[in-house]
Design an enzyme around this catalytic site. Structure first.
Site, PDB file in Angstrom:
ATOM      1  N   GLY A   8      45.455  40.446  42.593  1.00  0.00           N
ATOM      2  CA  GLY A   8      45.901  41.735  42.079  1.00  0.00           C
ATOM      3  C   GLY A   8      44.891  42.829  42.343  1.00  0.00           C
ATOM      4  N   GLY A  10      45.228  46.029  41.262  1.00  0.00           N
ATOM      5  CA  GLY A  10      45.468  47.142  40.347  1.00  0.00           C
ATOM      6  C   GLY A  10      44.168  47.598  39.713  1.00  0.00           C
ATOM      7  CG  PHE A  11      44.065  50.853  36.792  1.00  0.00           C
ATOM      8  CD1 PHE A  11      43.281  51.918  37.197  1.00  0.00           C
ATOM      9  CD2 PHE A  11      45.417  51.066  36.594  1.00  0.00           C
ATOM     10  CE1 PHE A  11      43.821  53.177  37.398  1.00  0.00           C
ATOM     11  CE2 PHE A  11      45.972  52.323  36.786  1.00  0.00           C
ATOM     12  CZ  PHE A  11      45.176  53.387  37.189  1.00  0.00           C
ATOM     13  CB  VAL A  77      49.861  34.855  44.793  1.00  0.00           C
ATOM     14  CG1 VAL A  77      49.570  33.500  44.136  1.00  0.00           C
ATOM     15  CG2 VAL A  77      48.591  35.418  45.422  1.00  0.00           C
ATOM     16  CD  GLU A 168      53.189  60.366  31.206  1.00  0.00           C
ATOM     17  OE1 GLU A 168      52.201  60.335  30.455  1.00  0.00           O
ATOM     18  OE2 GLU A 168      53.344  59.598  32.174  1.00  0.00           O
ATOM     19  CG  ASP A 298      48.906  46.255  32.124  1.00  0.00           C
ATOM     20  OD1 ASP A 298      47.985  46.649  31.386  1.00  0.00           O
ATOM     21  OD2 ASP A 298      49.621  47.027  32.794  1.00  0.00           O
ATOM     22  CD  GLN A 309      52.144  41.506  17.112  1.00  0.00           C
ATOM     23  OE1 GLN A 309      52.853  40.972  17.972  1.00  0.00           O
ATOM     24  NE2 GLN A 309      51.946  40.964  15.919  1.00  0.00           N
TER      25      GLN A 309
END
Length: 425
Positions: A8, A10-11, A77, A168, A298, A309
């Protein structure tokens, strides 16, 4: 050198790779199905023509080209074999000593094939370009609609979800309707165009303070966004949105921001996967029951007293987890530093000069122009690369003073949703 595989870009994944750059202790391979990193918080601006996709997309090889110990592989993957310590992609296999899963999330359509087929997600630059194409084609097609009802169907837009993405994109489209579209299409009366926001919550931005949520509601009303709250969408066929109370909305566009689900390859033990398809991790982001597998961003579900949570699925959390994991990986003792998230706050933009921000340090609530400027400044600073920051800044200044977005171009971005093709020609 120990071999680390990061899945990954991403961030979380890219941030960790950069932290491990040129560290002789590890040989790192970063795998992603795309060859670039995407700045997801500004995808809504690409979808509405405010920014070019290249402004918020960064080639992974370019970002990491000075990292002698990092290798980039582009591929999907398919499976992880934790027993043999192998990552299996379509075209290659990689062995690892340590594995980091940072695969992020995809849109959650809750198993509804109609939503998946006809609705537009907003999780990638491809999604944003596809949505932009669709919106512009709808406006062009509305010029020669046979009846007023057909024209209204082409103009109407339904947004599923009243979270940050839904708010947004609704605000950005409303600004287009007010400032841009009447000049581009003077033959169309855009007072007929309706923007609906549907969600089973009492107010928008429910994860923010009551004050900010209330102000967001007021701003959306000011922008003539029709909010249908305490309700959900039951079905959609590309032309009509059916709500769970039986009401119907005629609309050629449904934008889906009603939830996300973890994007996990096959091979992970189901017992360590929790709600939202996220991986259970400990305070070191180590996946439960797997000594040499970590999850960050995430996809990670870390349960603490403060976050029973799990942590919010935000870029700030992803970067902080990547920082902490890098700190552990580079320390003499692997499991030395527990992860504790310092919440600096959350913000959301709603439209031109309209935004809300809940800052934690110091505790301040910002609204309107001040919050909007804070949102723009923060996101500009988070963008990778001086060139991209400059281009985005120039676009924002141009858009602000001209009340216009200059990037309303129709490109064929692969397979289109079927909505517009089935509408009258």
């Amino acid at each position: 050198m120990k071999k680390i595989v990061i899945i990954g870009g991403g961030f979380a994944g890219l941030h960790l790779a950069r932290k491990l750059s040129n560290k002789k202790k590890y040989s790192v391979t970063l795998i992603d199905r795309l060859n670039h990193h995407q700045f997801q918080p500004l995808l809504y601006q690409v979808a509405t023509g405010g920014l070019d996709a290249s402004d918020i997309s960064f080639p992974l090889r370019r970002v990491l080209q000075k990292s002698k110990n990092i290798h980039v592989r582009m591929g999907e993957v398919e499976r992880i074999d934790t027993q043999r310590q192998i990552v299996v992609a379509a075209d290659f296999e990689l062995t690892y000593d340590l594995l980091v899963i940072a695969t992020g999330t995809d849109s959650n359509y809750f198993g509804n094939k109609d939503f998946e087929t006809h609705a537009f997600g907003l999780k990638s630059t491809f999604d944003a370009i596809q949505l932009q194409n669709h919106l512009l084609k709808c406006f062009e097609k509305a010029l020669y609609a046979h009846t007023g009802e057909e024209q209204r169907q082409l103009l109407n837009i339904v947004v599923a979800g009243a979270g940050a993405t839904g708010v947004e994109i609704s605000g950005a489209i409303s600004d287009m309707r007010h400032y841009v579209l009447p000049k581009d299409f003077p033959e169309i009366d855009f007072k007929q165009m309706k923007i609906y926001m549907v969600d089973n919550v009492p107010s928008p931005l429910k994860n923010m303070s009551k004050k900010s949520s209330k102000k967001a509601y007021e701003y959306l009303k000011r922008l003539d966004v029709e909010m249908i709250l305490g309700n959900t969408i039951q079905s959609y066929d590309g032309k009509n949105v059916i709500l769970n109370n039986g009401e119907s909305i005629s609309a050629a566009t449904l934008i889906w921001s009603a939830g996300v689900v973890g994007s996990l390859p096959e091979g992970i033990d189901k017992s360590i996967i929790t709600k939202g398809n996220r991986l259970k991790v400990d305070l070191y982001n180590r996946v439960e029951n797997l000594e040499n597998v970590f999850a960050i961003g995430d996809i990670a579900f870390m349960q603490t007293e403060e976050y029973p949570q799990g942590h919010p699925q935000l870029a700030a959390v992803a970067n902080a987890q990547a920082d902490n994991l890098a700190k552990n990986l580079l320390s003499k003792k692997l499991f030395q530093y527990e992860f504790h998230y310092i919440d600096k706050g959350i913000m959301s933009t709603i439209g031109r000069n309209l935004a809300v921000a809940d800052l934690k340090r110091p505790p301040i609530r910002l609204q309107g122009w001040m919050a909007w400027m804070a949102f723009m400044f923060l996101h500009l600073m988070l963008i990778l690369g001086v060139k991209n920051r400059f281009l985005i800044f120039i676009n924002w200044v141009y858009n602000y003073f001209t009340y216009d977005q200059s990037l309303r171009l129709i490109f064929d971005a692969g397979k289109e949703k079927k909505n517009i093709e089935e509408l009258p020609s």
